[in-house]
Design a protein around this motif. Structure first.
Motif, PDB file in Angstrom:
ATOM      1  N   LYS A 237      53.791  74.837  12.988  1.00 28.45           N
ATOM      2  CA  LYS A 237      53.249  76.186  13.202  1.00 28.45           C
ATOM      3  C   LYS A 237      54.066  77.248  12.467  1.00 28.45           C
ATOM      4  O   LYS A 237      53.504  78.207  11.934  1.00 28.45           O
ATOM      5  N   ASP A 238      55.379  77.076  12.417  1.00 26.28           N
ATOM      6  CA  ASP A 238      56.226  78.053  11.730  1.00 26.28           C
ATOM      7  C   ASP A 238      55.946  78.072  10.224  1.00 26.28           C
ATOM      8  O   ASP A 238      55.806  79.133   9.618  1.00 26.28           O
ATOM      9  N   TYR A 239      55.867  76.879   9.628  1.00 27.69           N
ATOM     10  CA  TYR A 239      55.548  76.803   8.199  1.00 27.69           C
ATOM     11  C   TYR A 239      54.180  77.398   7.918  1.00 27.69           C
ATOM     12  O   TYR A 239      53.978  78.123   6.943  1.00 27.69           O
ATOM     13  N   LEU A 240      53.230  77.090   8.782  1.00 20.09           N
ATOM     14  CA  LEU A 240      51.867  77.581   8.588  1.00 20.09           C
ATOM     15  C   LEU A 240      51.825  79.107   8.692  1.00 20.09           C
ATOM     16  O   LEU A 240      51.216  79.782   7.856  1.00 20.09           O
ATOM     17  N   ASP A 241      52.491  79.642   9.697  1.00 16.96           N
ATOM     18  CA  ASP A 241      52.500  81.099   9.875  1.00 16.96           C
ATOM     19  C   ASP A 241      53.121  81.803   8.669  1.00 16.96           C
ATOM     20  O   ASP A 241      52.650  82.855   8.247  1.00 16.96           O
ATOM     21  N   ARG A 242      54.169  81.194   8.096  1.00 15.33           N
ATOM     22  CA  ARG A 242      54.798  81.800   6.917  1.00 15.33           C
ATOM     23  C   ARG A 242      53.838  81.797   5.730  1.00 15.33           C
ATOM     24  O   ARG A 242      53.728  82.781   5.002  1.00 15.33           O
ATOM     25  N   PHE A 243      53.134  80.682   5.543  1.00 15.56           N
ATOM     26  CA  PHE A 243      52.188  80.582   4.424  1.00 15.56           C
ATOM     27  C   PHE A 243      51.051  81.593   4.591  1.00 15.56           C
ATOM     28  O   PHE A 243      50.658  82.282   3.654  1.00 15.56           O
ATOM     29  N   VAL A 244      50.543  81.673   5.798  1.00 14.82           N
ATOM     30  CA  VAL A 244      49.418  82.577   6.074  1.00 14.82           C
ATOM     31  C   VAL A 244      49.850  84.037   5.881  1.00 14.82           C
ATOM     32  O   VAL A 244      49.134  84.838   5.268  1.00 14.82           O
ATOM     33  N   ALA A 245      51.038  84.403   6.362  1.00 16.70           N
ATOM     34  CA  ALA A 245      51.522  85.777   6.225  1.00 16.70           C
ATOM     35  C   ALA A 245      51.633  86.160   4.751  1.00 16.70           C
ATOM     36  O   ALA A 245      51.349  87.300   4.362  1.00 16.70           O
ATOM     37  N   LYS A 246      52.016  85.180   3.931  1.00 23.28           N
ATOM     38  CA  LYS A 246      52.205  85.449   2.509  1.00 23.28           C
ATOM     39  C   LYS A 246      50.875  85.435   1.743  1.00 23.28           C
ATOM     40  O   LYS A 246      50.639  86.287   0.887  1.00 23.28           O
ATOM     41  N   ASN A 247      50.022  84.483   2.062  1.00 30.51           N
ATOM     42  CA  ASN A 247      48.820  84.272   1.250  1.00 30.51           C
ATOM     43  C   ASN A 247      47.546  84.876   1.813  1.00 30.51           C
ATOM     44  O   ASN A 247      46.651  85.231   1.057  1.00 30.51           O
ATOM     45  N   PHE A 248      47.441  84.951   3.109  1.00 30.67           N
ATOM     46  CA  PHE A 248      46.225  85.512   3.727  1.00 30.67           C
ATOM     47  C   PHE A 248      46.596  86.550   4.787  1.00 30.67           C
ATOM     48  O   PHE A 248      46.209  86.420   5.958  1.00 30.67           O
ATOM     49  N   PRO A 249      47.353  87.586   4.382  1.00 32.81           N
ATOM     50  CA  PRO A 249      47.866  88.527   5.398  1.00 32.81           C
ATOM     51  C   PRO A 249      46.772  89.235   6.193  1.00 32.81           C
ATOM     52  O   PRO A 249      47.007  89.642   7.323  1.00 32.81           O
ATOM     53  N   ASN A 250      45.579  89.365   5.585  1.00 33.93           N
ATOM     54  CA  ASN A 250      44.512  90.072   6.306  1.00 33.93           C
ATOM     55  C   ASN A 250      43.477  89.135   6.920  1.00 33.93           C
ATOM     56  O   ASN A 250      42.461  89.580   7.449  1.00 33.93           O
ATOM     57  N   GLY A 251      43.728  87.824   6.823  1.00 36.69           N
ATOM     58  CA  GLY A 251      42.790  86.863   7.387  1.00 36.69           C
ATOM     59  C   GLY A 251      42.848  86.862   8.904  1.00 36.69           C
ATOM     60  O   GLY A 251      43.821  87.319   9.505  1.00 36.69           O
ATOM     61  N   LYS A 252      41.766  86.386   9.503  1.00 39.34           N
ATOM     62  CA  LYS A 252      41.722  86.295  10.964  1.00 39.34           C
ATOM     63  C   LYS A 252      41.599  84.833  11.378  1.00 39.34           C
ATOM     64  O   LYS A 252      40.708  84.135  10.892  1.00 39.34           O
ATOM     65  N   ALA A 253      42.465  84.415  12.267  1.00 37.22           N
ATOM     66  CA  ALA A 253      42.380  83.048  12.779  1.00 37.22           C
ATOM     67  C   ALA A 253      41.414  83.042  13.951  1.00 37.22           C
ATOM     68  O   ALA A 253      41.670  83.700  14.966  1.00 37.22           O
ATOM     69  N   ILE A 254      40.297  82.331  13.795  1.00 35.45           N
ATOM     70  CA  ILE A 254      39.320  82.316  14.890  1.00 35.45           C
ATOM     71  C   ILE A 254      39.451  81.050  15.737  1.00 35.45           C
ATOM     72  O   ILE A 254      38.737  80.865  16.702  1.00 35.45           O
ATOM     73  N   GLU A 255      40.368  80.172  15.326  1.00 37.22           N
ATOM     74  CA  GLU A 255      40.618  78.968  16.112  1.00 37.22           C
ATOM     75  C   GLU A 255      42.011  78.467  15.742  1.00 37.22           C
ATOM     76  O   GLU A 255      42.377  78.466  14.569  1.00 37.22           O
ATOM     77  N   ALA A 256      42.782  78.068  16.718  1.00 38.89           N
ATOM     78  CA  ALA A 256      44.110  77.503  16.474  1.00 38.89           C
ATOM     79  C   ALA A 256      44.143  76.088  17.026  1.00 38.89           C
ATOM     80  O   ALA A 256      43.746  75.860  18.169  1.00 38.89           O
ATOM     81  N   ILE A 257      44.571  75.158  16.180  1.00 40.92           N
ATOM     82  CA  ILE A 257      44.500  73.741  16.530  1.00 40.92           C
ATOM     83  C   ILE A 257      45.855  73.097  16.262  1.00 40.92           C
ATOM     84  O   ILE A 257      46.541  73.467  15.317  1.00 40.92           O
ATOM     85  N   ALA A 258      46.219  72.120  17.068  1.00 43.21           N
ATOM     86  CA  ALA A 258      47.399  71.314  16.774  1.00 43.21           C
ATOM     87  C   ALA A 258      46.957  69.856  16.731  1.00 43.21           C
ATOM     88  O   ALA A 258      45.854  69.521  17.173  1.00 43.21           O
ATOM     89  N   GLY A 259      47.803  69.001  16.187  1.00 46.01           N
ATOM     90  CA  GLY A 259      47.428  67.591  16.152  1.00 46.01           C
ATOM     91  C   GLY A 259      48.516  66.738  15.547  1.00 46.01           C
ATOM     92  O   GLY A 259      49.418  67.244  14.879  1.00 46.01           O
ATOM     93  N   GLY A 260      48.409  65.441  15.800  1.00 44.12           N
ATOM     94  CA  GLY A 260      49.351  64.498  15.216  1.00 44.12           C
ATOM     95  C   GLY A 260      48.593  63.474  14.403  1.00 44.12           C
ATOM     96  O   GLY A 260      47.599  62.923  14.877  1.00 44.12           O
ATOM     97  N   VAL A 261      49.042  63.253  13.167  1.00 45.70           N
ATOM     98  CA  VAL A 261      48.390  62.261  12.314  1.00 45.70           C
ATOM     99  C   VAL A 261      49.381  61.135  12.024  1.00 45.70           C
ATOM    100  O   VAL A 261      50.407  61.363  11.391  1.00 45.70           O
ATOM    101  N   PRO A 262      49.085  59.922  12.507  1.00 49.66           N
ATOM    102  CA  PRO A 262      49.995  58.814  12.250  1.00 49.66           C
ATOM    103  C   PRO A 262      49.862  58.325  10.807  1.00 49.66           C
ATOM    104  O   PRO A 262      48.762  58.011  10.372  1.00 49.66           O
ATOM    105  N   VAL A 263      50.967  58.304  10.058  1.00 47.97           N
ATOM    106  CA  VAL A 263      50.925  57.789   8.685  1.00 47.97           C
ATOM    107  C   VAL A 263      51.824  56.545   8.553  1.00 47.97           C
ATOM    108  O   VAL A 263      52.373  56.264   7.496  1.00 47.97           O
ATOM    109  N   CYS A 264      51.947  55.822   9.660  1.00 52.94           N
ATOM    110  CA  CYS A 264      52.646  54.542   9.650  1.00 52.94           C
ATOM    111  C   CYS A 264      51.690  53.477   9.121  1.00 52.94           C
ATOM    112  O   CYS A 264      50.526  53.758   8.842  1.00 52.94           O
ATOM    113  N   ARG A 265      52.180  52.253   8.988  1.00 56.49           N
ATOM    114  CA  ARG A 265      51.257  51.166   8.662  1.00 56.49           C
ATOM    115  C   ARG A 265      50.335  50.934   9.868  1.00 56.49           C
ATOM    116  O   ARG A 265      50.680  51.286  10.998  1.00 56.49           O
ATOM    117  N   PRO A 266      49.168  50.319   9.642  1.00 57.88           N
ATOM    118  CA  PRO A 266      48.302  49.995  10.787  1.00 57.88           C
ATOM    119  C   PRO A 266      49.032  49.107  11.798  1.00 57.88           C
ATOM    120  O   PRO A 266      50.043  48.477  11.459  1.00 57.88           O
TER     121      PRO A 266
END
Lengths: 398, 61
Positions: A237-266
């Motif tokens: 979330k911290d990295y995302l907020d920094r990117f958004v503040a820099k690149n889309f300062p006037n954008g509006k977040a209409i949904e906030a989502i979290a998640g985990g993506v496993p990138v291990c072997r099956p």
């Protein structure tokens, strides 16, 4: 809700829906239990999928396609962009879906094929007899019940607890768990036909940040970083907020989502007596892209097929159900996952400087094919001096 | 002194990332809330993996 079915499916995502539809079409009584009160929400997904892959399972429908993607850009830490354009490439790029509608459509198809669907119903334990899974104990809107089945197909996503309770270790190592956050952002300046992937250790350590269009001025803006680089003040979330503040300062977040993506072997084994594991729960996510929808539909459908055959033959032992595990491992999907796992492990060794060098070497190329293997082939061709270092990468193509 | 896991339900995004990395299978995502269902060893792996910083291992006197 009946208390006995041929096939019980745990989880109403793409894997569960395809498993249920396939098993129902084969003439089995089938039930899907979904712990959430609604199919399709909350979305825990960037929603991108390749066109060819999608079409193997369902006819594209504008009701659940948010954007038709014609190009993709990979942006290196120094800003160099590698462009992959559908007009020049020999194959199609992809879609960004509306998973809320898409998942409902898939489950609706399963229901139409005859499957029962029960929401707000959570599996709390497998029913195990003589070492074999024979169904699940559930809490349905708070009311306990036993649902018995010849085969349980568990497609319970990242959490993957049902398989764990049945004796398969589904724990994802911290370093192989991508910790993800995403905003659905609107009122932002984007190229509505391009999916953009930003790389770099200061942008998304050992992962990437994505901008996937959902319409003219709307996009999924999200990020995945490795769990081992996730700390207070430097979380997804911290990295995302920094990117958004820099690149889309006037954008509006209409949904906030979290998640985990496993990138291990099956999982080393996706089968037990009376049990099949499909989709993210089986850890069949593409380790490079983090994409899991197509692989979920593939393994879900295959699980439904194998379960049906075994039920018909009257043998749902682990040995009989192993046909599922053997087939997906030998499939194109299985081979791509194994190759991309090795490619991922190589890319994790690269610092930003090396990423920039590699990106610069292929930035001017018109790619004739839209794939990880095409990128790797060009990287190897254009970097003869790095032959030794790229050997690990080259070996993945063998 | 005891060590325990504190869940900040206001920060939690109910995504289940913590559930998948828990070596003890102690956590469970129940619809719209995260619950400590079984014994926690306070290893802190879940707190690391959380995208939102909703989990914290706390030491209490």
């Amino acid at each position: 809700m009946k208390n006995k079915y041929d096939v019980l499916v745990i989880g109403g995502g793409p894997a569960g829906a395809l498993a249920a539809k396939t098993a129902a079409q084969a003439g089995n009584s089938v039930c899907i239990v979904e712990k959430r009160p609604a199919i399709g929400t909350p979305v825990r997904c960037a929603e991108g999928i390749g066109k060819e892959l999608l079409k193997e399972y369902i006819r594209p429908d504008p009701r659940w396609i948010s954007a038709d993607i014609e190009s993709a850009r990979i942006i290196a830490p120094n800003g160099t962009a590698i462009s992959l354009d559908q007009a020049r490439a020999g194959n199609e790029v992809g879609y960004v879906l509306d998973r809320k509608i898409f998942d409902r459509e898939l489950v609706w198809q399963a229901a139409e094929a005859g499957a029962d669907v029960i929401v707000k119903t959570r599996a709390t334990a497998p029913i195990i007899e003589n070492g074999a899974v024979r169904g699940a104990k559930v809490l349905s809107a708070g009311v306990p019940a036993d649902i018995r089945a010849e085969v349980v197909i568990t497609a319970d996503g990242t959490e993957a607890q049902f398989a764990r309770w049945a004796g398969l270790d589904t724990t994802v190592p911290l370093r192989e768990m991508m910790s993800c956050a995403q905003y659905v952002m609107t009122d932002i300046d984007i190229n509505a036909g391009s999916t953009d992937f930003y790389l770099g250790n200061s942008i998304a350590p050992e992962g990437y940040l994505w901008v996937f269009p959902k319409g003219d001025r709307t996009a999924n803006v999200g990020i995945g970083i490795t769990g081992r680089k996730s700390h207070d003040g430097s979380r997804a979330k911290d990295y995302l907020d920094r990117f958004v503040a820099k690149n889309f300062p006037n954008g509006k977040a209409i949904e906030a989502i979290a998640g985990g993506v496993p990138v291990c072997r099956p999982l080393p084994c996706t089968v037990g007596d009376g049990l099949l594991v499909a989709g993210d729960a089986a850890r069949v996510v593409d380790p490079i892209t983090g994409g899991g929808i197509g692989n979920a539909m593939y393994t879900g459908r295959l699980a439904g097929e194998v379960a049906s055959k075994c039920i018909e033959a009257g043998n749902c032992s682990k040995e009989a159900l192993m046909a599922y595990d053997t087939e997906w491992r030998a499939s194109r999907m299985g081979m791509i996952i194994e190759r991309n796992y090795k490619v991922k492990e190589y890319f994790l060794t690269l610092d930003d400087k090396k990423l920039n060098t590699l990106a610069d070497s292929i930035a001017s190329i018109s790619f004739s094919e839209f794939s990880v293997s095409a990128l790797i082939r060009e990287l190897i061709k254009r970097n003869p001096k790095l032959l030794f270092e790229l050997k690990a990468l080259k070996d993945t193509l063998a | 002194m005891s060590t325990m896991l504190r869940i900040n339900r206001d920060k939690c995004g109910y995504c289940g990332t913590c559930v998948a990395v828990c070596p003890e299978d102690a956590l469970e995502l129940i619809d719209a809330y995260l619950s400590l269902e079984r014994e926690c060893i306070a290893c802190g792996i879940c707190a690391r993996a959380c995208p939102l910083g909703a989990l914290e291992v706390v030491h209490e006197e």
